[in-house]
Every structure is written in C-alpha cells, then in structure tokens.
Scaffold this active site. Structure first.
Site, PDB file in Angstrom:
ATOM      1  N   CYS A  57     -12.303  -7.573  -1.934  1.00  0.00           N
ATOM      2  CA  CYS A  57     -13.420  -6.667  -1.678  1.00  0.00           C
ATOM      3  C   CYS A  57     -13.137  -5.266  -2.228  1.00  0.00           C
ATOM      4  CB  CYS A  57     -13.660  -6.560  -0.187  1.00  0.00           C
ATOM      5  SG  CYS A  57     -13.942  -8.146   0.583  1.00  0.00           S
ATOM      6  N   ARG A  77     -11.478  -6.911  -9.410  1.00  0.00           N
ATOM      7  CA  ARG A  77     -10.723  -7.394  -8.262  1.00  0.00           C
ATOM      8  C   ARG A  77     -11.212  -8.753  -7.777  1.00  0.00           C
ATOM      9  NH1 ARG A  77      -8.144  -3.102  -5.636  1.00  0.00           N
ATOM     10  NH2 ARG A  77      -8.364  -4.145  -3.653  1.00  0.00           N
ATOM     11  N   TRP A  82     -15.605 -10.400  -1.260  1.00  0.00           N
ATOM     12  CA  TRP A  82     -14.947 -11.671  -1.564  1.00  0.00           C
ATOM     13  C   TRP A  82     -14.864 -12.389  -0.216  1.00  0.00           C
ATOM     14  CZ3 TRP A  82     -10.294 -14.322  -0.474  1.00  0.00           C
ATOM     15  CH2 TRP A  82      -9.914 -15.282  -1.418  1.00  0.00           C
ATOM     16  N   ASN A 105     -13.345  -3.658   4.136  1.00  0.00           N
ATOM     17  CA  ASN A 105     -12.358  -4.531   3.486  1.00  0.00           C
ATOM     18  C   ASN A 105     -11.341  -4.930   4.544  1.00  0.00           C
ATOM     19  OD1 ASN A 105     -13.576  -3.929   1.101  1.00  0.00           O
ATOM     20  ND2 ASN A 105     -11.833  -2.852   0.196  1.00  0.00           N
ATOM     21  N   GLY A 106     -10.862  -6.172   4.492  1.00  0.00           N
ATOM     22  CA  GLY A 106      -9.832  -6.604   5.437  1.00  0.00           C
ATOM     23  C   GLY A 106     -10.363  -7.678   6.370  1.00  0.00           C
ATOM     24  N   GLU A 120       4.902 -19.627 -15.778  1.00  0.00           N
ATOM     25  CA  GLU A 120       3.928 -18.560 -15.995  1.00  0.00           C
ATOM     26  C   GLU A 120       2.882 -18.969 -17.033  1.00  0.00           C
ATOM     27  OE1 GLU A 120       2.908 -16.101 -14.555  1.00  0.00           O
ATOM     28  OE2 GLU A 120       1.876 -14.888 -16.041  1.00  0.00           O
ATOM     29  N   LYS A 158      -1.102 -19.268 -16.309  1.00  0.00           N
ATOM     30  CA  LYS A 158      -2.137 -18.562 -17.083  1.00  0.00           C
ATOM     31  C   LYS A 158      -3.243 -19.539 -17.476  1.00  0.00           C
ATOM     32  CE  LYS A 158      -1.714 -15.218 -16.363  1.00  0.00           C
ATOM     33  NZ  LYS A 158      -0.654 -14.695 -15.570  1.00  0.00           N
ATOM     34  N   GLU A 200      -5.326 -20.550 -14.417  1.00  0.00           N
ATOM     35  CA  GLU A 200      -6.149 -19.462 -13.875  1.00  0.00           C
ATOM     36  C   GLU A 200      -7.433 -19.235 -14.641  1.00  0.00           C
ATOM     37  OE1 GLU A 200      -3.155 -16.168 -13.882  1.00  0.00           O
ATOM     38  OE2 GLU A 200      -3.994 -15.817 -11.900  1.00  0.00           O
ATOM     39  N   HIS A 218      12.786 -37.526 -14.001  1.00  0.00           N
ATOM     40  CA  HIS A 218      12.936 -37.879 -12.581  1.00  0.00           C
ATOM     41  C   HIS A 218      11.579 -38.047 -11.902  1.00  0.00           C
ATOM     42  CE1 HIS A 218      17.226 -37.358 -12.826  1.00  0.00           C
ATOM     43  NE2 HIS A 218      17.039 -36.177 -13.398  1.00  0.00           N
ATOM     44  N   LYS A 245      -7.974  -9.890  -7.948  1.00  0.00           N
ATOM     45  CA  LYS A 245      -6.864  -9.154  -8.571  1.00  0.00           C
ATOM     46  C   LYS A 245      -5.847  -8.704  -7.525  1.00  0.00           C
ATOM     47  CE  LYS A 245      -4.868  -7.263 -12.167  1.00  0.00           C
ATOM     48  NZ  LYS A 245      -4.133  -8.201 -13.030  1.00  0.00           N
TER      49      LYS A 245
HETATM   50  C1  AGP Z   1      -1.604 -13.406 -11.901  1.00  0.00           C
HETATM   51  O1  AGP Z   1      -2.212 -13.772 -13.096  1.00  0.00           O
HETATM   52  C2  AGP Z   1      -2.383 -13.722 -10.722  1.00  0.00           C
HETATM   53  N1  AGP Z   1      -3.653 -13.111 -10.727  1.00  0.00           N
HETATM   54  C3  AGP Z   1      -1.689 -13.735  -9.394  1.00  0.00           C
HETATM   55  O2  AGP Z   1      -0.846 -14.841  -9.371  1.00  0.00           O
HETATM   56  C4  AGP Z   1      -0.866 -12.485  -9.013  1.00  0.00           C
HETATM   57  O3  AGP Z   1       0.264 -12.406  -9.804  1.00  0.00           O
HETATM   58  C5  AGP Z   1      -0.483 -12.580  -7.526  1.00  0.00           C
HETATM   59  O4  AGP Z   1      -1.629 -12.588  -6.745  1.00  0.00           O
HETATM   60  C6  AGP Z   1       0.440 -11.464  -7.100  1.00  0.00           C
HETATM   61  O5  AGP Z   1      -0.176 -10.229  -7.241  1.00  0.00           O
HETATM   62  P1  AGP Z   1       0.661  -8.901  -7.262  1.00  0.00           P
HETATM   63  O6  AGP Z   1       1.586  -8.960  -8.431  1.00  0.00           O
HETATM   64  O7  AGP Z   1      -0.372  -7.829  -7.393  1.00  0.00           O
HETATM   65  O8  AGP Z   1       1.414  -8.826  -5.968  1.00  0.00           O
END
Ligand code: AGP
Length: 615
Positions: free
Chosen positions: A2, A27, A77, A103-104, A487, A491, A494, A510, A610
């Site tokens: 949010c 975000r 959100w 927010n929260g 990673e 990517k 995501e 395995h 985000k």
């Molecule tokens: C990364 O591409 C993601 N959006 C997500 O995994 C992110 O790295 C994770 O939420 C941690 O966020 P931060 O680094 O802001 O703590």
C-alpha cells in the site's frame, strides 16, 4: 504494497495526489482512491486496478470537483478483504464526515469492530482499516479535536499502521500517525505533504521529516506539528532527500527494469567509490562500527534476508567463509523469526534488504538486537526503518529501484559483500596479498565487463525468443554461482510467471533429473578456471542425455561448448569467485526479454509488491 500520500496547499490537489500515487505505484497495488476536501465537502473517488482507472474516474467527475484545498490518496494491496471497490481506501465513519487511509495491519480489529458495531457503527467493508475510521470518529465525538481523537484511537490499536485522517469539520488539516509502518512529512512553502515513502513527494520537496513509531503529525498548509503519543511536542530534524526526481523517470527505456539493469556498471562504481580506490590500500569500510579486535575475534555471522536479498546473502556467506574463514549462517527472515536461534551477543547479525522495510527482516533484526548482537544492515534505503535499527550501516547506493523485480540493488548488495569479505580478510590476515590485489583489480574492472554484456544483448534476445514458450526451466550451478541460479530462476518466475527452479547441479541426479525431457530446458552456469566448471559440464551432459534443451551461460571460449549446448550466452573472462556479479546480468536480461515477448507487465508483476511490509 500500500501507499499513502496527503497534501494541504494551494497547488492542484488532485494532480499532487495523483503524481504522488503514481510514484508509489511500483510498490504493487490492486485498487486506488482519494478523498478531497472541496468547498466544505469530503469527496471520495475509488477505482479497482491500475491508477489509469482512477485518472479516468477523476476526469469523468471533473464537473463536481470544484476547488479542493487538501486531500489524501491511497493505493491498496489487499490483505483483509478482496480487492474490491468497497474495500478500497479511503474509508469513512458511518456519517462519512471522517476519512482514513491506512498502511499496515490492525491485529485487534475484530474486537474493536464488534465494540463499534455495538455502539451503532455501520460497517461496509471487510477491511481492518474501516475500524480505524469508526474508532477515530467515536473518539472525535468525545474530544471534539481531531488530533486528540487520533491520539486516543491509536492507543487502542494493536499491529502496524501508518494512517492519515481528515475530517469535514476541520478543513485543510491532516493528522498522520505511525507504528511499525513508515510515514514522513514533506515540508514545502505554503504547502505540506505527508506520505508513506519519499517518491510520493520528491517531485515537490526534498525537505523531509521522518516520523518515528508512536508519533503523530498534524499538517496544515503553513504548519507541521509532531507530538508523541502523550501529546508532548517532539522537535524533529528536517532532512534533505538525496535523490533527484529524474530517478523516477524511464529515461527512454521501455521499462524501469531495463533501465535499472543498464545502470549496473555505474551502480558498482558508486559502491566502490571511496572504499576501493587503490589495490594496494586496504578496503575503507568505516561503516562497520565493530573495532578491529572485535572483528578479529569474530567467529559467527548470521545473515537474514528475503527473496533476492537472500540470494545476495548466500553469495555473501560463500565470500566471507572463503576469504575470512568465519562461519556464516544464512536464513530467510520469515524462518528465523519463528524458531529458537543461537544468536547471541558474540554474533554479528547482518540484515540485507533493498527497501529496508521488509516486515519479516525488521522483526528478525529486532529479535537479534534483543539478544545484544551487533546488527549490520546492508540496504539501498539508508532512510528506512531497518537502517534506523542498525549498529552499523552499509548503504549500497544503487539509487531508487522502481521495478518490482530487483536488479541493480542485487548487484550493489553483492559488491557490498565483496568489500565486507575482503575487509574482514584484511583484518584477519587470512588472504595472501597477491590474491587480494588480484581480486581488487578485478572488482575495479567489473563495470567495464558488465558494459560489454549490456552492449550486445542480441544472443540473449534470441534465446528469449526461442525459449519463451517453454513452461518450465531448471537453472543449475555449483559453488558461488548457486545463488545466481536461484536468483536467475526467481527473476524469470517473477516477471514471466514461468516455473523456474534454481538447483545445485550436483543434486540434479538425486531427483529432479526425473523431470527432464525435451520440454524442460536446463540453463547451466559454467565459469572455467574455477573448481566447479568440469562438474557442471558433466551435469549438463547428463541433462542432454535426457533430451533436455541446454543453455550455457559461460565465459568459456571452448568450441566444444557450442556443440553440446543449444544456445551459448557468453560473458567476458572473469574469475569464478567474482563471476556472480556478472552472471546475474544476462539472467536478468533473459527474464526481461522473455517477459517482454510474452507481453507481461514487467515492472509491476501481478501479486507482487516492492516493499513487503506485512509478515
Ligand atoms: C526481488 O525481485 C523481489 N521483488 C523480492 O524477492 C525482494 O527481494 C524481497 O521481497 C525482499 O525485499 P527487500 O530486499 O526489500 O527486503
């Protein structure tokens, strides 16, 4: 997640709020809304989906919007209650005179809701936020003072909140309050702002007051007052934001993600700046506040992070153990916080986070602090909540990252770990001097090598075209690049929603090998000259024997590689230990181009946020 923005002033309220929300939309959100104080009325506009829908709604309702002088806006959100119009913020009390954005998560909202319903309040949504609107209205009826009503209300709230409240009877005044969720005030001339994050205000002012937990801000167009929960005035420092609004522009790139991938060479130069300037000089990492003796004796480090930052932490573990011989545990924050850990006062706890606002990591850091550990935070947001919890703070200086998928912040975190690992090795005397010099020399060369990768992406685009229709991928690697495989796969998942798994190449046989056939491409990371090259090569042969299509990501010039693999993505020569800082780049680009071919919303993938500010 949010986002909140509030404004009081003579500017164009709708456009200030809309620009603010636009700068927060990276975000992640599923509905949006705003409430305007307009000629003695509170007018509320809400829409589902992207901000363009809110823009259209406001355009349509233009005739009824006369001359607003203040307002609050929100992107939501969904947590409590589905993404729907009725659940979108702002929420009002029963009579509609008081509005709230939040927010929260309010943990005791059910009890409060029941109590307020028994008093006759008329609830319309499933949200926890609506409870706040009724609660503050109830308190306002008694106190006849909005600030006091907010103060009395937040004392009853449990959980996390950043809220902004307006009341029809108190024109052009916004009351904000926060606990465990960020909130700041933007100070202008004849206008003031309140927001959950700096991008919301950066186009208008750089002068910022960060609110702390349990503080309450009252803003009008000419004044900002901050008090603590008991009503005592708190004298706050006005800080200058370090960014320019241009950071929020795509600068001609189609997506922020592509722009941010291309910024990586400069980001690395920034991180190295002032810390590694001469291969004969020790790394200058004055940010680490433990004294030399403390660092020399250090024998236990725990790194806590989530998502991409967790992958950077895995590389960090490898480097610190390899360079400095200090034992390192890496754990997802969400796991760390719900078990009995061995963290104690002799443990160095490192929290890694791009946003510095990830709720799980903040909780983990608080737990570590409670055990008297020294807490080192590596973050891209030195102004964040997490940074405020740090005993030592390494800001990674990647600049604001707008795309939800982290790219440049990851590389910046990696470089910070290289510097930290070398710094520890120099203090411990654990590495040979000529090896150290080589590593430093190579670190300085990294930006140029990444520029080489970025200057010719045709092979990567070709690979993306050929493989964008596949539904499953396995990325394999060993050693320091195992985290790169995780990673790279993350990517792809995501932003293209394709199932991709990073796997230790040696573990393929395995279990996962059972899945391999012509429908499951295997991407292998192969860096010659190190200890894993031959092994990953033979693991790739095993995959080939099961008819899997093979992609190599390699610095090898061996032509036999071209015979074995269907596609070879070549990167410049690099030592294995430094290679994660380069191998991540083609994998970011591969994910980007696949998502682009598939027409996905690259910068704002579905369901993702985000900053993940809920546990
Ligand atoms: C990364 O591409 C993601 N959006 C997500 O995994 C992110 O790295 C994770 O939420 C941690 O966020 P931060 O680094 O802001 O703590």
């Amino acid at each position: 997640m949010c986002g909140i923005v509030g404004y009081v002033g003579n500017g164009d309220v709708v456009s200030v709020l809309f620009r603010g929300l636009t700068n927060l939309e990276y975000r992640g959100y599923d509905s949006a809304g705003m409430a305007l104080q307009d000629q003695g009325e509170i007018k509320i506009y809400k829409t589902l989906g992207k901000l363009i829908n809110l823009k259209n709604e406001l355009e349509q309702k233009k005739p009824e919007i006369k001359h607003p002088t203040s307002g609050i806006g929100h992107i939501r959100w969904a947590t409590h209650g589905s993404p729907s119009l009725v659940n979108a913020h702002p929420h009002t009390c029963s009579c509609g005179r008081l509005v709230v954005v939040h927010n929260g998560i309010i943990e005791n909202y059910k009890e409060l809701r029941a109590e307020l319903i028994s008093k006759g309040c008329n609830f319309r949504s499933q949200t926890d936020t609506e409870t706040i609107a009724h609660l503050v209205a109830d308190e306002y009826a008694k106190a006849k003072d909005l600030e006091m009503a907010v103060r009395n209300s937040v004392k009853k709230l449990q959980g996390a909140y950043a809220i902004c409240v307006m009341h029809k009877d108190v024109p052009d005044l916004i009351v904000g309050a926060r606990k465990h969720a960020p909130m700041l005030v933007g100070v202008g001339d004849g206008e003031n702002f309140i927001a959950s994050d700096t991008p919301a205000i950066i186009e208008y002012t750089k002068r910022t007051i960060y609110l702390e937990d349990n503080e309450i801000a009252v803003i009008t167009k000419d004044s900002v007052k901050v008090t603590d929960i008991e009503g005592n005035i708190v004298t706050k420092k006005i800080e200058m934001l370090p960014w320019e609004p241009v950071a929020l522009s795509k600068l001609g790139y189609k997506h922020f993600m592509l722009k941010e991938i291309h910024e990586q060479p400069d980001v690395i130069r920034n991180v190295l700046n002032g810390k590694l300037y001469d291969i004969d000089a020790p790394i200058a990492l004055n940010e680490v506040k433990l004294d030399r003796d403390g660092l020399k004796k250090l024998n236990k480090i725990q790194i806590i992070a989530c998502g991409t930052s967790l992958h950077a932490a895995l590389v960090g573990k490898y480097l610190i153990e390899d360079f400095a011989g200090i034992s390192v545990d890496v754990e997802a924050s969400s796991e760390y916080i719900y078990r009995k850990t061995t963290t104690d006062s002799s443990t160095l706890v490192i929290g890694v986070s791009q946003s510095g606002e990830t709720a799980d990591t903040i909780t983990a850091i608080k737990q570590a602090r409670a055990k008297n550990s020294h807490v080192l935070i590596i973050t891209n947001r030195p102004d964040s909540n997490m940074a405020r919890l740090a005993d030592s703070l390494i800001p990674v200086n990647a600049g604001i990252e707008v795309s939800v998928a982290a790219t440049k912040s990851y590389t910046a975190q990696l470089i910070s770990f290289y510097l930290l690992a070398i710094h520890l090795a120099e203090i411990k005397g654990s590495l040979d001097n000529s090896y150290l010099k080589n590593i430093k020399h190579e670190l300085i060369q990294l930006p140029t090598k990444i520029e080489e990768v970025l200057s010719n992406t045709s092979e990567i685009q070709e690979c993306a075209r050929k493989f964008s229709s596949y539904k499953n991928f396995i990325y394999i690697a060993r050693g320091v690049n195992l985290a790169t495989a995780y990673e790279g796969a993350l990517k792809l998942k995501e932003i293209s929603y394709i199932n991709a798994t990073g796997y230790a190449a040696g573990e393929l046989k395995h279990g996962p090998i059972a899945m391999l056939d012509e429908t499951m491409p295997v991407l292998s990371i192969l860096i010659p000259g190190g200890i894993t090259y031959e092994k990953v090569l033979s693991n790739s042969e095993e995959a080939k024997a099961r008819n899997a299509k093979l992609i190599a990501l390699t610095s090898s010039t061996d032509i036999n590689i071209d015979a074995l693999f269907d596609i070879v993505l070549r990167i410049p020569q690099v030592s294995e230990i430094l290679s994660p800082a380069i191998t991540c780049v083609p994998l970011q680009l591969l994910a980007y181009y696949i998502a682009e071919f598939l027409g996905k919303d690259v910068d704002q993938p579905r369901n993702l946020a985000k900053s993940v500010t809920v546990e």
